[in-house]
Design a protein around this motif. Sequence first.
Motif, PDB file in Angstrom:
ATOM      1  N   MET A 139       0.822  -1.152   0.093  1.00 36.58           N
ATOM      2  CA  MET A 139       0.078  -0.038   0.018  1.00 36.58           C
ATOM      3  C   MET A 139       1.028   1.354   0.054  1.00 36.58           C
ATOM      4  N   GLY A 140       0.566   2.116  -0.955  1.00 36.95           N
ATOM      5  CA  GLY A 140       1.620   3.300  -0.934  1.00 36.95           C
ATOM      6  C   GLY A 140       0.782   4.558  -0.574  1.00 36.95           C
ATOM      7  N   LYS A 141       1.449   5.612  -0.128  1.00 32.30           N
ATOM      8  CA  LYS A 141       0.783   6.928   0.477  1.00 32.30           C
ATOM      9  C   LYS A 141       0.399   7.358  -1.051  1.00 32.30           C
ATOM     10  N   TYR A 142      -0.952   8.072  -0.813  1.00 34.12           N
ATOM     11  CA  TYR A 142      -1.503   8.727  -1.882  1.00 34.12           C
ATOM     12  C   TYR A 142      -1.447  10.178  -1.689  1.00 34.12           C
ATOM     13  N   SER A 143      -1.800  11.101  -0.727  1.00 35.77           N
ATOM     14  CA  SER A 143      -1.522  12.492  -0.573  1.00 35.77           C
ATOM     15  C   SER A 143      -1.610  12.699   1.058  1.00 35.77           C
ATOM     16  N   ASP A 144      -1.043  13.776   1.151  1.00 34.55           N
ATOM     17  CA  ASP A 144      -1.034  14.012   2.838  1.00 34.55           C
ATOM     18  C   ASP A 144      -1.260  15.601   2.837  1.00 34.55           C
ATOM     19  N   ASN A 145      -2.105  15.741   3.873  1.00 30.49           N
ATOM     20  CA  ASN A 145      -2.208  17.380   4.347  1.00 30.49           C
ATOM     21  C   ASN A 145      -2.091  17.257   6.022  1.00 30.49           C
ATOM     22  N   ARG A 146      -2.216  18.613   6.597  1.00 27.98           N
ATOM     23  CA  ARG A 146      -2.342  18.363   7.973  1.00 27.98           C
ATOM     24  C   ARG A 146      -3.539  17.739   8.627  1.00 27.98           C
ATOM     25  N   ALA A 147      -4.432  17.599   7.912  1.00 22.56           N
ATOM     26  CA  ALA A 147      -5.503  16.531   8.592  1.00 22.56           C
ATOM     27  C   ALA A 147      -5.286  15.112   8.615  1.00 22.56           C
ATOM     28  N   GLY A 148      -4.729  14.658   7.536  1.00 22.38           N
ATOM     29  CA  GLY A 148      -4.101  13.339   7.777  1.00 22.38           C
ATOM     30  C   GLY A 148      -3.804  12.833   6.208  1.00 22.38           C
ATOM     31  N   LEU A 208     -26.982  21.133  17.415  1.00 19.17           N
ATOM     32  CA  LEU A 208     -26.941  21.759  16.236  1.00 19.17           C
ATOM     33  C   LEU A 208     -27.439  20.871  14.909  1.00 19.17           C
ATOM     34  N   SER A 209     -28.352  19.904  15.240  1.00 17.89           N
ATOM     35  CA  SER A 209     -28.956  19.202  14.191  1.00 17.89           C
ATOM     36  C   SER A 209     -29.722  20.135  13.293  1.00 17.89           C
ATOM     37  N   TYR A 210     -30.721  21.128  13.994  1.00 14.33           N
ATOM     38  CA  TYR A 210     -31.511  21.991  13.280  1.00 14.33           C
ATOM     39  C   TYR A 210     -30.692  22.658  12.225  1.00 14.33           C
ATOM     40  N   TYR A 211     -29.629  23.215  12.543  1.00 14.82           N
ATOM     41  CA  TYR A 211     -28.600  23.860  11.749  1.00 14.82           C
ATOM     42  C   TYR A 211     -28.140  22.976  10.578  1.00 14.82           C
ATOM     43  N   LEU A 212     -27.750  21.789  10.901  1.00 16.89           N
ATOM     44  CA  LEU A 212     -26.858  20.826  10.315  1.00 16.89           C
ATOM     45  C   LEU A 212     -27.945  20.396   8.952  1.00 16.89           C
ATOM     46  N   LYS A 213     -29.156  20.136   9.633  1.00 14.16           N
ATOM     47  CA  LYS A 213     -30.305  19.494   8.652  1.00 14.16           C
ATOM     48  C   LYS A 213     -30.363  20.871   7.451  1.00 14.16           C
ATOM     49  N   ARG A 214     -30.435  21.969   8.026  1.00  5.68           N
ATOM     50  CA  ARG A 214     -30.651  22.980   6.995  1.00  5.68           C
ATOM     51  C   ARG A 214     -29.931  23.147   6.206  1.00  5.68           C
ATOM     52  N   TYR A 215     -28.600  23.026   6.540  1.00  2.00           N
ATOM     53  CA  TYR A 215     -27.359  23.417   5.631  1.00  2.00           C
ATOM     54  C   TYR A 215     -26.582  22.004   5.575  1.00  2.00           C
ATOM     55  N   ARG A 216     -27.274  20.799   5.281  1.00  2.00           N
ATOM     56  CA  ARG A 216     -26.847  19.613   4.999  1.00  2.00           C
ATOM     57  C   ARG A 216     -25.591  19.526   3.985  1.00  2.00           C
ATOM     58  N   GLU A 217     -25.977  20.005   3.137  1.00  2.00           N
ATOM     59  CA  GLU A 217     -24.749  20.096   1.672  1.00  2.00           C
ATOM     60  C   GLU A 217     -23.479  20.607   2.488  1.00  2.00           C
ATOM     61  N   ASP A 218     -23.590  21.871   2.877  1.00  2.00           N
ATOM     62  CA  ASP A 218     -22.464  22.616   3.329  1.00  2.00           C
ATOM     63  C   ASP A 218     -21.685  21.649   4.471  1.00  2.00           C
ATOM     64  N   TYR A 219     -22.594  21.071   5.387  1.00  2.00           N
ATOM     65  CA  TYR A 219     -21.895  20.282   6.365  1.00  2.00           C
ATOM     66  C   TYR A 219     -21.140  19.076   5.930  1.00  2.00           C
ATOM     67  N   TYR A 220     -21.640  18.429   4.724  1.00  2.00           N
ATOM     68  CA  TYR A 220     -20.925  17.157   4.128  1.00  2.00           C
ATOM     69  C   TYR A 220     -19.769  17.946   3.527  1.00  2.00           C
ATOM     70  N   THR A 221     -19.815  19.168   2.815  1.00  2.00           N
ATOM     71  CA  THR A 221     -18.936  19.521   2.046  1.00  2.00           C
ATOM     72  C   THR A 221     -17.483  19.941   2.828  1.00  2.00           C
ATOM     73  N   LEU A 222     -17.929  20.471   3.973  1.00  2.00           N
ATOM     74  CA  LEU A 222     -16.979  21.098   4.647  1.00  2.00           C
ATOM     75  C   LEU A 222     -16.100  19.990   5.523  1.00  2.00           C
ATOM     76  N   LEU A 223     -16.980  18.997   5.909  1.00  2.00           N
ATOM     77  CA  LEU A 223     -16.127  17.944   6.451  1.00  2.00           C
ATOM     78  C   LEU A 223     -15.089  17.181   5.488  1.00  2.00           C
ATOM     79  N   ASN A 224     -15.471  17.037   4.167  1.00  2.00           N
ATOM     80  CA  ASN A 224     -14.609  16.616   3.275  1.00  2.00           C
ATOM     81  C   ASN A 224     -13.557  17.476   2.845  1.00  2.00           C
ATOM     82  N   ASP A 225     -14.069  18.936   3.054  1.00  2.00           N
ATOM     83  CA  ASP A 225     -12.814  19.695   2.694  1.00  2.00           C
ATOM     84  C   ASP A 225     -11.633  19.532   3.664  1.00  2.00           C
ATOM     85  N   ILE A 226     -11.971  19.222   5.025  1.00  2.00           N
ATOM     86  CA  ILE A 226     -10.878  18.783   6.092  1.00  2.00           C
ATOM     87  C   ILE A 226     -10.100  17.427   5.495  1.00  2.00           C
ATOM     88  N   ARG A 227     -10.760  16.591   5.163  1.00  2.00           N
ATOM     89  CA  ARG A 227     -10.023  15.432   4.727  1.00  2.00           C
ATOM     90  C   ARG A 227      -9.310  15.549   3.503  1.00  2.00           C
TER      91      ARG A 227
END
Length: 385
Positions: A1-10, A246-265
């Motif tokens: 298994m080889g390394k694919y890419s690295d950033n400060r999150a992982g 926070l579920s009320y907020y996260l439900k309302r902005y669900r797409e942003d929520y998932y996008t931002l989590l993936n932007d960390i990764r």
Amino acid sequence: MGKYSDNRAGVFVRQKGGYEAFIPHPLPPPDLVFDEGLLYLLSKADGALARLDGVTQVLPNPDLFVAMYIKKEALLSSQIEGTQASLQGVLEFEAHIRPKDDINEIQEVLNYIKALHHGIEKLEFSLLTLDLINEIHRFLIHGTRGSHKLPGQLRHVQNWIGLPGGTIQDALFVPPPPEQVPELMHDLERFIQNDDKTPRLIKAALIHAQLETIHPYLDGNGRMGRLMITFYLCSKGVLARPLLYLSYYLKRYREDYYTLLNDIRYQGNWEAWLAFFLQGVIDISNNSIETAKKIILLKETLIERLLENNISGVHAVKLIDTLFDRPIITIGQVTEELRISRQSATNLVGKFENIGILEEITGKERYKQYMFVDYVRIIEEGTRI
């Protein structure tokens, strides 16, 4: 298994199956940038939480408000995962009425409530350990449609996040391999318990994102991650009562929520997630304050409505108090709660129905159930599918 890419999150590491799994670095992230915008949001979020704590002190009964809010959070958090239950369905089920909603979906909401209560009780004398996190997960999943997916146990197979019916090769995100999960969760446990100088709200945001990234269970990861926000803040005394959801907020902005989590990764962008999280704390705290004010106003206007309609006496006022505790009620329960005759209870409920405080919801001639409609409407804001 080889390394694919690295950033400060992982780091992404290529696996034997040809896909890349993400292995997060331990928290805290290096070199977090607290610019003027983030510091401003942090200050506003702290202030909003303090005001929420203050306004709940003047509620008719803060514990009843919290209990209803927990139902709302359980419902919203479950809805983010696709559950179709409603607040009325949950209340009907608790009142032993057969709801129109799917019983299995209501069970998931009720499990969330049990898990939250169990965690809050245990945190009064216990640290937020991995053992307790697993125990809470068992409460969350046991007896539901996910109960075959190892309640309370870390996963031992690879999972992934993607579209229904998709393969791991098409995944939007592949969490770490199962053999890495125990050590990653122990790293997270150490971060939770370490009393460093990271601001509490920032730390809650980091904990949530890290648990979602590890995705340590076969089912219930999203709900567990959202529970962790409340558990961490309660364990550190930031919240006197479990009031920030926070579920009320996260439900309302669900797409942003998932996008931002993936932007960390994928990009190591922790700051955008932190700003989004803090804005959520501000919005939800202010929303909860407004809800609390509406409930205080409702209590006052109901007493006025009784006087305007010549409905007086200690039993009428006591029934108002009872309805805040039990927003779906029967004649028998009114008889028992107020310690009055069945005829008196029937007359009183009839008067409350005539002036619109109660609404009969079963359509039956016998075994009628009545709902405190104004209160339920205030609480259920944002929960309609």
